[in-house]
Design a protein around this motif. Structure first.
Motif, mmCIF file in Angstrom:
data_model
loop_
_atom_site.group_PDB
_atom_site.id
_atom_site.type_symbol
_atom_site.label_atom_id
_atom_site.label_comp_id
_atom_site.label_asym_id
_atom_site.label_seq_id
_atom_site.Cartn_x
_atom_site.Cartn_y
_atom_site.Cartn_z
ATOM 1 N N ILE A 45 -5.626 -14.712 -7.386
ATOM 2 C CA ILE A 45 -5.993 -14.562 -8.796
ATOM 3 C C ILE A 45 -6.573 -13.179 -9.024
ATOM 4 O O ILE A 45 -7.272 -12.642 -8.174
ATOM 5 N N GLU A 46 -6.202 -12.612 -10.156
ATOM 6 C CA GLU A 46 -6.785 -11.347 -10.593
ATOM 7 C C GLU A 46 -7.590 -11.635 -11.853
ATOM 8 O O GLU A 46 -7.053 -12.106 -12.853
ATOM 9 N N ILE A 47 -8.874 -11.343 -11.772
ATOM 10 C CA ILE A 47 -9.751 -11.551 -12.924
ATOM 11 C C ILE A 47 -9.577 -10.346 -13.842
ATOM 12 O O ILE A 47 -9.774 -9.210 -13.407
ATOM 13 N N PRO A 48 -9.209 -10.553 -15.090
ATOM 14 C CA PRO A 48 -9.069 -9.410 -15.996
ATOM 15 C C PRO A 48 -10.440 -8.842 -16.365
ATOM 16 O O PRO A 48 -11.458 -9.541 -16.294
ATOM 17 N N ALA A 49 -10.476 -7.601 -16.762
ATOM 18 C CA ALA A 49 -11.727 -6.955 -17.152
ATOM 19 C C ALA A 49 -12.215 -7.445 -18.510
ATOM 20 O O ALA A 49 -13.424 -7.475 -18.762
ATOM 21 N N LYS A 50 -11.277 -7.843 -19.382
ATOM 22 C CA LYS A 50 -11.652 -8.234 -20.744
ATOM 23 C C LYS A 50 -10.865 -9.447 -21.205
ATOM 24 O O LYS A 50 -9.768 -9.718 -20.726
ATOM 25 N N TYR A 51 -11.458 -10.131 -22.158
ATOM 26 C CA TYR A 51 -10.803 -11.207 -22.893
ATOM 27 C C TYR A 51 -11.222 -11.044 -24.341
ATOM 28 O O TYR A 51 -12.416 -10.982 -24.655
ATOM 29 N N LYS A 52 -10.251 -10.918 -25.229
ATOM 30 C CA LYS A 52 -10.522 -10.716 -26.662
ATOM 31 C C LYS A 52 -11.492 -9.556 -26.894
ATOM 32 O O LYS A 52 -12.474 -9.680 -27.622
ATOM 33 N N ASP A 53 -11.238 -8.449 -26.253
ATOM 34 C CA ASP A 53 -12.025 -7.214 -26.381
ATOM 35 C C ASP A 53 -13.479 -7.349 -25.938
ATOM 36 O O ASP A 53 -14.313 -6.515 -26.268
ATOM 37 N N LYS A 54 -13.798 -8.383 -25.194
ATOM 38 C CA LYS A 54 -15.147 -8.543 -24.638
ATOM 39 C C LYS A 54 -15.025 -8.579 -23.118
ATOM 40 O O LYS A 54 -14.100 -9.166 -22.568
ATOM 41 N N LYS A 55 -15.970 -7.953 -22.442
ATOM 42 C CA LYS A 55 -15.924 -7.862 -20.992
ATOM 43 C C LYS A 55 -16.138 -9.217 -20.338
ATOM 44 O O LYS A 55 -16.928 -10.033 -20.805
ATOM 45 N N ILE A 56 -15.438 -9.417 -19.234
ATOM 46 C CA ILE A 56 -15.698 -10.555 -18.356
ATOM 47 C C ILE A 56 -16.626 -10.027 -17.280
ATOM 48 O O ILE A 56 -16.266 -9.135 -16.514
ATOM 49 N N THR A 57 -17.852 -10.549 -17.239
ATOM 50 C CA THR A 57 -18.892 -9.944 -16.407
ATOM 51 C C THR A 57 -19.494 -10.867 -15.350
ATOM 52 O O THR A 57 -20.208 -10.407 -14.464
ATOM 53 N N ILE A 58 -19.231 -12.161 -15.451
ATOM 54 C CA ILE A 58 -19.898 -13.128 -14.573
ATOM 55 C C ILE A 58 -18.882 -14.075 -13.942
ATOM 56 O O ILE A 58 -17.979 -14.561 -14.626
ATOM 57 N N ILE A 59 -19.054 -14.334 -12.662
ATOM 58 C CA ILE A 59 -18.363 -15.444 -12.008
ATOM 59 C C ILE A 59 -19.435 -16.522 -11.885
ATOM 60 O O ILE A 59 -20.405 -16.365 -11.148
ATOM 61 N N ASP A 60 -19.289 -17.585 -12.640
ATOM 62 C CA ASP A 60 -20.328 -18.596 -12.757
ATOM 63 C C ASP A 60 -20.442 -19.439 -11.493
ATOM 64 O O ASP A 60 -19.568 -19.420 -10.628
#
Length: 160
Positions: free
Chosen positions: A52-67
């Motif tokens: 899996i590749e985690i994208p940097a953004k979703y809907k122009d908001k950063k993905i910053t946490i792996i919960d």
């Protein structure tokens, strides 16, 4: 008379289902949760994924946490690509990913909780980011194949 209560129960269940979907969007097989102006990965749709590749953004908001426990039990997961936007790996986020072999944690990830890689029995190497100051408890518990750890000079505390 019986049809009316059943109708309301069904309507109530549908509304709950819709509200959960709105709170937890999915993207490229990831289950996301909005947290302020950012998104967290809170799980995956398919626990049988291999990469899996985690994208940097979703809907122009950063993905910053792996919960916490986001990838727990993805026993076939071999490869994870994390973007530089990730700053936090929560408790046991990759626990029991028994096929995971190596991972490079981006330099932006300076908040790393305990047991992140517990029971990742195939994990052979890991590069920890410059800037973390401690390796929390059970970080590599039962990582029996671990051969190489790059510990940066910023680490001043190793919990056991």
């Amino acid at each position: 008379m019986r049809k009316l209560p059943i109708f309301f129960v069904m309507l109530f269940l549908m509304l709950i289902c819709l509200s959960l979907t709105a709170c937890s969007p999915t993207y490229n097989g990831l289950i996301l949760e909005k947290q302020g102006n950012e998104y967290a990965v809170i799980g995956v749709q398919d626990k049988n994924i291999r990469a899996i590749e985690i994208p940097a953004k979703y809907k122009d908001k950063k993905i910053t946490i792996i919960d916490k426990k986001a990838f727990e039990g993805c026993v076939f997961l071999e490869e994870v690509l994390l973007p530089e936007t990730i700053h936090t790996l929560e408790y046991a986020s990759f626990e029991n990913c028994k096929a995971l072999q190596s991972i490079n944690i981006p330099n932006s990830a300076i908040n790393i909780s305990g047991a992140v890689f517990r029971n990742c029995r195939s994990l052979r190497s890991i590069n920890l980011p410059e800037g973390i100051t401690e390796m929390p408890f059970s970080f590599f518990e039962n990582c029996s194949s671990l051969e190489s750890i790059n510990i940066p000079s910023s680490v001043t505390k190793i919990d056991t």
